[in-house]
Scaffold this motif. Structure first.
Motif, PDB file in Angstrom:
ATOM      1  N   TRP A   3       0.842  -0.932   0.125  1.00  0.00           N
ATOM      2  CA  TRP A   3      -0.159   0.028   0.173  1.00  0.00           C
ATOM      3  C   TRP A   3       0.907   1.096   0.005  1.00  0.00           C
ATOM      4  CZ3 TRP A   3      -0.170   3.721   4.301  1.00  0.00           C
ATOM      5  CH2 TRP A   3       0.078   3.164   4.978  1.00  0.00           C
ATOM      6  N   VAL A   4       1.034   2.658  -0.317  1.00  0.00           N
ATOM      7  CA  VAL A   4       0.938   3.980  -0.580  1.00  0.00           C
ATOM      8  C   VAL A   4       1.204   4.448   0.532  1.00  0.00           C
ATOM      9  CG1 VAL A   4       1.858   5.759  -2.223  1.00  0.00           C
ATOM     10  CG2 VAL A   4       1.167   3.040  -2.956  1.00  0.00           C
ATOM     11  N   LYS A   5       2.084   4.619   1.402  1.00  0.00           N
ATOM     12  CA  LYS A   5       2.177   5.607   2.593  1.00  0.00           C
ATOM     13  C   LYS A   5       2.402   7.506   1.814  1.00  0.00           C
ATOM     14  CE  LYS A   5       4.132   6.388   6.953  1.00  0.00           C
ATOM     15  NZ  LYS A   5       5.324   6.103   7.655  1.00  0.00           N
ATOM     16  N   PRO A  62      -2.266   1.142   8.576  1.00  0.00           N
ATOM     17  CA  PRO A  62      -2.593   1.560   9.822  1.00  0.00           C
ATOM     18  C   PRO A  62      -4.150   0.659   9.786  1.00  0.00           C
ATOM     19  CG  PRO A  62      -2.294   3.667   8.893  1.00  0.00           C
ATOM     20  CD  PRO A  62      -1.465   2.506   8.446  1.00  0.00           C
ATOM     21  N   ALA A  63      -5.065   1.223   8.756  1.00  0.00           N
ATOM     22  CA  ALA A  63      -6.302   0.652   8.395  1.00  0.00           C
ATOM     23  C   ALA A  63      -6.460  -1.268   8.647  1.00  0.00           C
ATOM     24  CB  ALA A  63      -6.793   1.360   7.294  1.00  0.00           C
ATOM     25  N   LEU A  64      -5.815  -1.548   8.694  1.00  0.00           N
ATOM     26  CA  LEU A  64      -5.767  -3.328   8.594  1.00  0.00           C
ATOM     27  C   LEU A  64      -5.689  -3.788  10.131  1.00  0.00           C
ATOM     28  CD1 LEU A  64      -3.932  -4.177   5.471  1.00  0.00           C
ATOM     29  CD2 LEU A  64      -6.593  -3.855   5.913  1.00  0.00           C
ATOM     30  N   ARG A  65      -4.584  -2.166  11.004  1.00  0.00           N
ATOM     31  CA  ARG A  65      -4.675  -2.599  12.083  1.00  0.00           C
ATOM     32  C   ARG A  65      -5.410  -2.272  12.904  1.00  0.00           C
ATOM     33  NH1 ARG A  65       0.421  -0.987  11.664  1.00  0.00           N
ATOM     34  NH2 ARG A  65       0.183   1.285  12.683  1.00  0.00           N
ATOM     35  N   GLY A  66      -6.882  -1.822  12.007  1.00  0.00           N
ATOM     36  CA  GLY A  66      -7.381  -0.855  12.859  1.00  0.00           C
ATOM     37  C   GLY A  66      -8.729  -2.054  13.141  1.00  0.00           C
ATOM     38  N   PHE A  80     -10.245   5.774   7.897  1.00  0.00           N
ATOM     39  CA  PHE A  80      -8.990   5.383   7.366  1.00  0.00           C
ATOM     40  C   PHE A  80      -9.432   4.710   6.621  1.00  0.00           C
ATOM     41  CE2 PHE A  80      -6.873   5.731  11.746  1.00  0.00           C
ATOM     42  CZ  PHE A  80      -6.140   6.235  11.214  1.00  0.00           C
ATOM     43  N   GLY A  81     -10.472   4.486   5.453  1.00  0.00           N
ATOM     44  CA  GLY A  81     -11.544   4.074   4.404  1.00  0.00           C
ATOM     45  C   GLY A  81     -10.352   4.226   3.194  1.00  0.00           C
TER      46      GLY A  81
END
Ligand code: SF4
Ligand code: SF4
Length: 86
Positions: A3-5, A62-66, A80-81
């Motif tokens: 993913w792109v930060k 972070p979205a997936l951690r969420g 974070f969608g």
């Protein structure tokens, strides 16, 4: 899955140019690249060539951690969608 930060990305487009899979990574309207994980082969080339190390492995997302906290009801459930990969 990469993913792109976006905080680290300088919109140089190198990742888009090196990707061997057409449209696996493309520029969004805001100029940041986006990886289509449905067709990305995880070859790792974009990660390797990015001068800013802005393409990150999925476990740092972070979205997936969420999401790991359970069904979107947690503190990180919203906002974070746009980073969601799958
Ligand atoms: S990992 Fe490979 S296929 Fe996927 S977006 Fe990067 S360069 Fe393209
Ligand atoms: S190569 Fe890296 S810095 Fe350049 S556009 Fe892609 S993600 Fe951004």
């Amino acid at each position: 899955m990469p993913w792109v930060k976006e905080e680290d990305c300088i919109k140089c487009k190198i990742c888009v140019n090196v990707c061997p899979v057409e449209n696996a990574i493309y520029l969004k309207e805001d100029g940041y690249p986006y990886i289509n994980n449905n067709i990305c082969t995880r070859c790792g080339l974009c990660m390797e060539k990015c001068p800013r190390n802005a393409i990150r492995p999925n476990f740092e997302n972070p979205a997936l951690r969420g999401f790991g906290r359970g069904r979107g009801g947690g503190r990180m459930g919203g906002g974070f969608g746009k980073n969601r990969i799958w």
